[in-house]
Structure formats: structure tokens, C-alpha cells
Design an enzyme around this catalytic site. Structure first.
Site, PDB file in Angstrom:
ATOM      1  CG  ASP A 115      -7.154   3.240  -0.551  1.00  0.00           C
ATOM      2  OD1 ASP A 115      -7.522   2.618  -0.956  1.00  0.00           O
ATOM      3  OD2 ASP A 115      -7.596   4.292   0.109  1.00  0.00           O
ATOM      4  CE  LYS A 131      -3.846   0.789   0.253  1.00  0.00           C
ATOM      5  NZ  LYS A 131      -5.742   0.142  -0.327  1.00  0.00           N
TER       6      LYS A 131
HETATM    7  P1  NDP Z   1     -12.981   7.459  -2.824  1.00  0.00           P
HETATM    8  O1  NDP Z   1     -11.655   8.884  -3.215  1.00  0.00           O
HETATM    9  O2  NDP Z   1     -12.857   7.920  -4.353  1.00  0.00           O
HETATM   10  O3  NDP Z   1     -14.339   7.994  -2.409  1.00  0.00           O
HETATM   11  C1  NDP Z   1     -13.968   8.760  -0.507  1.00  0.00           C
HETATM   12  C2  NDP Z   1     -15.332   9.399  -0.301  1.00  0.00           C
HETATM   13  O4  NDP Z   1     -15.335   8.274   1.249  1.00  0.00           O
HETATM   14  C3  NDP Z   1     -15.128   9.978  -0.528  1.00  0.00           C
HETATM   15  O5  NDP Z   1     -16.967  10.446  -0.752  1.00  0.00           O
HETATM   16  C4  NDP Z   1     -15.140  10.673   0.696  1.00  0.00           C
HETATM   17  O6  NDP Z   1     -15.741  12.587   0.850  1.00  0.00           O
HETATM   18  C5  NDP Z   1     -14.945   9.783   1.623  1.00  0.00           C
HETATM   19  N1  NDP Z   1     -14.007   9.975   2.937  1.00  0.00           N
HETATM   20  C6  NDP Z   1     -12.783  10.194   2.994  1.00  0.00           C
HETATM   21  N2  NDP Z   1     -12.247  10.048   3.580  1.00  0.00           N
HETATM   22  C7  NDP Z   1     -12.940  10.334   4.574  1.00  0.00           C
HETATM   23  C8  NDP Z   1     -12.836  10.629   6.311  1.00  0.00           C
HETATM   24  N3  NDP Z   1     -12.188  10.699   6.991  1.00  0.00           N
HETATM   25  N4  NDP Z   1     -14.509  10.977   6.572  1.00  0.00           N
HETATM   26  C9  NDP Z   1     -15.100  10.843   6.105  1.00  0.00           C
HETATM   27  N5  NDP Z   1     -15.615  11.213   4.959  1.00  0.00           N
HETATM   28  C10 NDP Z   1     -14.631  10.867   3.966  1.00  0.00           C
HETATM   29  O7  NDP Z   1     -12.120   5.982  -2.283  1.00  0.00           O
HETATM   30  P2  NDP Z   1     -12.551   5.154  -2.625  1.00  0.00           P
HETATM   31  O8  NDP Z   1     -13.851   4.783  -3.353  1.00  0.00           O
HETATM   32  O9  NDP Z   1     -11.855   4.311  -3.675  1.00  0.00           O
HETATM   33  O10 NDP Z   1     -12.780   3.934  -1.183  1.00  0.00           O
HETATM   34  C11 NDP Z   1     -13.336   4.403  -0.007  1.00  0.00           C
HETATM   35  C12 NDP Z   1     -13.064   2.872   0.454  1.00  0.00           C
HETATM   36  O11 NDP Z   1     -13.050   1.682  -0.108  1.00  0.00           O
HETATM   37  C13 NDP Z   1     -11.407   3.271   1.617  1.00  0.00           C
HETATM   38  O12 NDP Z   1     -11.723   2.267   2.746  1.00  0.00           O
HETATM   39  C14 NDP Z   1     -10.802   2.109   0.346  1.00  0.00           C
HETATM   40  O13 NDP Z   1      -9.267   1.446   0.724  1.00  0.00           O
HETATM   41  C15 NDP Z   1     -11.754   0.989   0.457  1.00  0.00           C
HETATM   42  N6  NDP Z   1     -10.932   0.746  -1.179  1.00  0.00           N
HETATM   43  C16 NDP Z   1     -11.555   1.171  -2.346  1.00  0.00           C
HETATM   44  C17 NDP Z   1     -10.983   0.111  -2.952  1.00  0.00           C
HETATM   45  C18 NDP Z   1     -11.120   0.867  -4.611  1.00  0.00           C
HETATM   46  O14 NDP Z   1     -11.021   0.149  -5.602  1.00  0.00           O
HETATM   47  N7  NDP Z   1     -11.418   1.725  -4.597  1.00  0.00           N
HETATM   48  C19 NDP Z   1     -10.924  -1.177  -3.042  1.00  0.00           C
HETATM   49  C20 NDP Z   1     -10.763  -1.869  -1.435  1.00  0.00           C
HETATM   50  C21 NDP Z   1     -11.776  -0.963  -0.636  1.00  0.00           C
HETATM   51  P3  NDP Z   1     -14.618  13.632   0.453  1.00  0.00           P
HETATM   52  O15 NDP Z   1     -14.946  13.447  -0.942  1.00  0.00           O
HETATM   53  O16 NDP Z   1     -14.986  14.397   1.172  1.00  0.00           O
HETATM   54  O17 NDP Z   1     -13.566  13.380   0.947  1.00  0.00           O
END
Ligand code: NDP
Length: 445
Positions: free
Chosen positions: A166, A126
Site C-alpha cells: 500500500d 490491513k
Molecule cells: P504509493 O506510496 O506508491 O504512492 C502514494 C502517492 O500518494 C505518492 O505520490 C505520495 O506522495 C502521495 N501521498 C501519500 N500520502 C499523502 C498525503 N498524506 N498527502 C498528499 N499526498 C500523499 O501508494 P499507492 O499508489 O500504492 O497508494 C495510493 C492510494 O491507493 C492509497 O490510498 C492506497 O490505499 C490506495 N490503494 C492502493 C492499492 C495498491 O495496490 N497499491 C490498492 C488499492 C488502493 P509522497 O511521495 O510525497 O508521499
């Protein structure tokens, strides 16, 4: 806490001071694995758990770049190369101001088990940076990505380490990173996944984590002879994982009613249908706006600074970030009749919240199993790159679906306790066995 786990954790805390997310992730795994190790002394003798919790390599570096006003900015970059026993390091890059060593080590540690569960030959890693893409122009993001790759390029390669996206790293960032790698190395190779379709990406990769998480929930529901049809679902986040979770829920006849971002959440009791989802995708992926605008457009509730777990639902899909469900929110979910939690995000439930779900005997699918569809499809992207082939949408989706079914079966195999399944133990033990056996085979490395 079990005495052996306590002793083991003392060592972890001493060697990794202040890294609370890393401690949390390791402890959860140690609690599942310790009884299994005690029954299988070969793992104990070779100190497999101790070795698995120590990264093979940690890289930290400076990322200088210039913003649009000509000011010099400095961020910190990381790549944690956790375990390469069953394949090249594989795992995403996260760009978010909260990124630090502890968060990336927890994510890299989880990734080792998750990648093992997929059945594909991928080790765990990571990386990322404390850079915040929010509010930056495309040019600033490009200059940052180029500077990030100007160091990372020497540590990755198609047979060494293959990062992906991510939080904060989507198609735009992967494009800039790939372009810089190609320029420095003078080589077009599959060193990143999540690429666009016209230069080596895979169909279904953007959808994979969300779709996979819903497929996993569907398998869990089948064990109780239930389907997703008509189920009210709460979803957090509004990024990649949340968007495609909503899409698949709609396809399977469920009704997603919430989304959130780091500022607050929306509740749409009529359901976030395909048309509204299209609006969310444009809002988040193109205009890069806030979820509050959804509430203004559709005249629904917006709650500033809130997470969606107080909303009554049948199923919950945390898809934002780590530790986004605490104990009282977990109780609220259970009290409101939620019978299934499938984690799209990594470690979204605090340890006390997990205990609430397990004690209530609801279906609880931990992230390392439920969200493994993303990295599994990254593995399929790597295979297509090596074969110089592109598989059809249907073919990739079918492989993804089968992988999620197989991960579910592994969890059942190792997690069955009487007539219920403990998916936490199932995922941890199943993920561990494959890597641990390979470590034994490869000697003391
Ligand atoms: P994105 O950046 O596309 O979206 C993240 C979302 O979560 C946004 O809506 C963001 O809001 C919100 N967010 C992020 N940090 C925080 C926080 N500290 N508090 C509240 N809201 C938050 O990321 P992903 O959708 O790719 O990832 C989301 C989750 O899924 C993570 O935990 C990631 O590790 C996990 N994941 C992702 C994978 C992938 O293929 N993308 C694979 C496996 C797991 P804002 O826009 O306001 O920041």
C-alpha cells in the site's frame, strides 16, 4: 441522519473513541446498509452490522531497528484482522508517518467489502507502521522490514492472512519482508502478494489497481454511452496507483494532465504521455525524488502545497490518499464540467464531497469498487502460487478486466435508483450481502 444509523454510530464512537477515519468509513457503509437491513430482518436479528464493525483481532507491536548512524529507532507496527468469513485476511501494509489505529481500521473495514466485491475468496485486513521510508537508505528500509516481519510472521500464513503493499510499501519492501519470513519459517510460501516475477509474483499486479480503476471508469462511462477517448483527466498522487492510471488512460486515448505528491502538484496541459510517464517512474521508483522535478524538466506549472482539483477536466482519478477532496474542491470539479470521478485511492473524498457528486448526478465510483483491481489481482497471484503456475500477461489482464466489469454490474444491480446508479449504495450493499450471508451460515463466531 436516519435514527437507526445515529444510534448505531453512537455505539461505534463510544467503543472506538477518537478514531475519526474509522467512524467516517463505518458511517458511510451504515447509511447505505441500514435501509437494506431493515427490509431483511435476518441480518438485524443476527447483529451482522455490529459484528462486521468489530475487528476479529487487532495486533500492535514494537519495531526496534538501527539506523545507519548506529542510533536505535522505535516504530509501532499493526495488523488489523477484520473479517475472515469468506477467506484468509487480505489487505495491504502501509508505511507512512500518519499511520495510526484509526486509519488502519478504516482501511481494514473497507477492505472487507472490497474483497467481497471481487468475487474471490478473501477476507479483509490491513496493517502497517508509522515508519516513513522517505529519505531512508535501502539498508535502513531493509533493517526496518526485517524487524517488522520478526513479529508479524507469527500472525500470517498462506491460509491465515496474506498482506500486500500500500502507500510506502512497494516491490522493494515486499522483497525484504518476504526474505525475512522465509528465513524465520524456513518455508517458501505465498504469504505476501506484490512479489517480484522471478520469485512468485504475478504479471500485471503492479499495474492492477490503476488499470482496474480506469476499466471501472470505462464501464461507468458506457452507462452514458460515452468513452474515454479525448477526455482530459486529472490524477493525484504519483505512486503506484497514479502511474498505472496514467498508463491506461493513455492507452485508451484519454489525456492525463496532472500528478501530485505530498509537496505539491504539476499541471501539464499537453498531457503526460508514455515518455513523460517513463520519466516519472524513474523519478519516483528509482531516484525517489519529488514531483516538482517534472515541472523543471518539462517547463510546466508546479503548485506547491496544492491538489489538482481546481484544474478543468472531464474525469478525475484521485490516487494519493484518504480525504484529499473536500466539499469546495468537489464543487469546483463539478462546476468545471467533470462528469466522472473514479477513486484509485481509499476514501479520497470527504463525505460532503461525495454528497456534491451524488447530488450533481455525475458518475462517482467509490474506492472500494473502483480500486478493487489491486486486491483482485493479488487474489489471482495467490491462486497462481497455490497452483504453482504463472499465467501470461494477457490472461491476468483479461481476468482483471472481467472482474472490474463484474464489480460494476454488482454495483448497478444493488445501486440502481431510477435511471441512475448510486455506486456508493451499490458497492456497499453488494459487498455486504456476500459476507453477511456467510456469517449467518457459519453461526455466532
Ligand atoms: P504509493 O506510496 O506508491 O504512492 C502514494 C502517492 O500518494 C505518492 O505520490 C505520495 O506522495 C502521495 N501521498 C501519500 N500520502 C499523502 C498525503 N498524506 N498527502 C498528499 N499526498 C500523499 O501508494 P499507492 O499508489 O500504492 O497508494 C495510493 C492510494 O491507493 C492509497 O490510498 C492506497 O490505499 C490506495 N490503494 C492502493 C492499492 C495498491 O495496490 N497499491 C490498492 C488499492 C488502493 P509522497 O511521495 O510525497 O508521499
Amino acid at each position: 441522519m436516519d435514527k437507526n444509523v445515529e444510534l448505531f454510530m453512537e455505539g461505534i464512537i463510544q467503543r472506538n473513541p477518537g478514531e475519526k477515519e474509522f467512524h467516517q468509513a463505518v458511517q458511510e457503509v451504515a447509511e447505505s446498509i441500514m435501509p437494506f437491513i431493515n427490509k431483511n430482518p435476518k441480518y438485524k436479528k443476527a447483529k451482522i452490522l455490529e459484528r462486521i464493525a468489530e475487528p476479529e483481532r487487532v495486533i500492535m507491536f514494537r519495531i526496534p531497528w538501527m539506523d545507519d548512524s548506529g542510533e536505535v529507532q522505535i516504530n509501532r507496527g499493526y495488523r488489523i484482522q477484520m473479517n475472515s468469513t469468506i477467506g484468509p485476511y487480505k489487505g495491504g501494509l502501509r508505511f507512512h508517518p500518519s499511520v495510526n489505529l484509526s486509519i488502519l481500521k478504516f482501511l481494514a473495514f473497507e477492505q472487507v467489502f472490497k474483497n467481497s466485491l471481487t468475487t474471490l475468496p478473501m477476507g479483509g485486513g490491513k496493517g502497517g507502521s508509522n515508519f516513513d521510508p522517505k529519505g531512508k537508505t535501502d539498508n535502513e528500509v531493509m533493517r526496518f522490514c526485517q524487524s517488522f516481519m520478526a513479529e508479524l510472521f507469527r500472525h500470517i500464513g498462506p491460509n491465515t492472512d496474506v498482506p500486500a503493499g500500500d502507500i510506502g510499501v512497494g516491490g522493494r519492501e515486499i522483497g525484504f519482508l518476504f526474505g525475512q519470513y522465509k528465513k524465520i519459517r524456513n518455508e517458501f510460501s505465498g504469504i505476501l502478494t506484490g512479489k517480484a516475477l522471478n520469485w512468485g509474483g504475478s504479471l500485471i499486479r503492479p499495474e492492477a489497481t490503476g488499470y482496474g480503476c480506469v476499466y471501472f471508469a470505462e464501464e461507468m462511462m458506457k452507462t452514458r454511452k460515452e468513452t474515454l477517448k479525448g477526455k482530459i483527466c486529472t490524477v493525484s498522487g504519483s505512486g503506484n496507483v497514479a502511474q498505472y492510471t496514467v498508463e491506461k488512460l493513455n492507452q485508451l486515448g484519454a489525456k492525463p494532465v496532472t500528478l501530485s505528491d505530498s509537496n505539491g502538484m504539476i499541471y501539464d496541459p499537453d498531457g503526460i504521455d508514455d515518455k513523460k510517464l517513463e520519466y516519472v517512474m524513474e523519478l519516483k521508483n528509482v531516484r525517489r525524488g519529488r514531483i516538482k522535478e517534472y515541472a523543471e524538466k518539462y517547463g510546466v506549472t508546479y503548485e506547491e502545497g496544492k491538489r489538482p482539483w481546481h484544474i478543468k477536466c472531464d474525469m478525475a482519478f484521485p490516487s494519493a490518499t484518504q480525504n484529499e477532496i473536500n466539499k469546495s474542491e468537489a464543487k469546483k470539479l463539478v462546476d468545471n464540467g467533470c462528469t466522472c470521478v473514479s477513486e484509485g485511492a481509499n476514501m479520497p473524498s470527504e463525505p460532503d464531497a461525495i454528497n456534491v457528486f451524488i447530488n450533481a448526478k455525475i458518475l462517482y465510483g467509490p474506492g472500494k469498487a473502483a480500486n478493487a483491481g489491486g486486491v483482485a489481482t493479488s487474489g489471482l497471484e495467490m491462486s497462481q502460487n497455490s497452483l504453482k503456475l504463472s499465467w501470461s500477461r494477457e490472461e491476468v489482464d483479461e481476468r482483471l478486466h472481467n472482474i472490474m466489469k463484474s464489480i460494476h454490474s454488482s454495483c448497478v444491480k444493488y445501486g440502481k435508483e431510477g435511471n441512475i446508479v448510486n455506486y456508493v449504495n451499490g458497492a456497499n450493499i453488494a459487498g455486504f450481502v456476500k459476507v453477511a450471508d456467510a456469517m449467518l451460515d457459519q453461526g455466532l463466531i
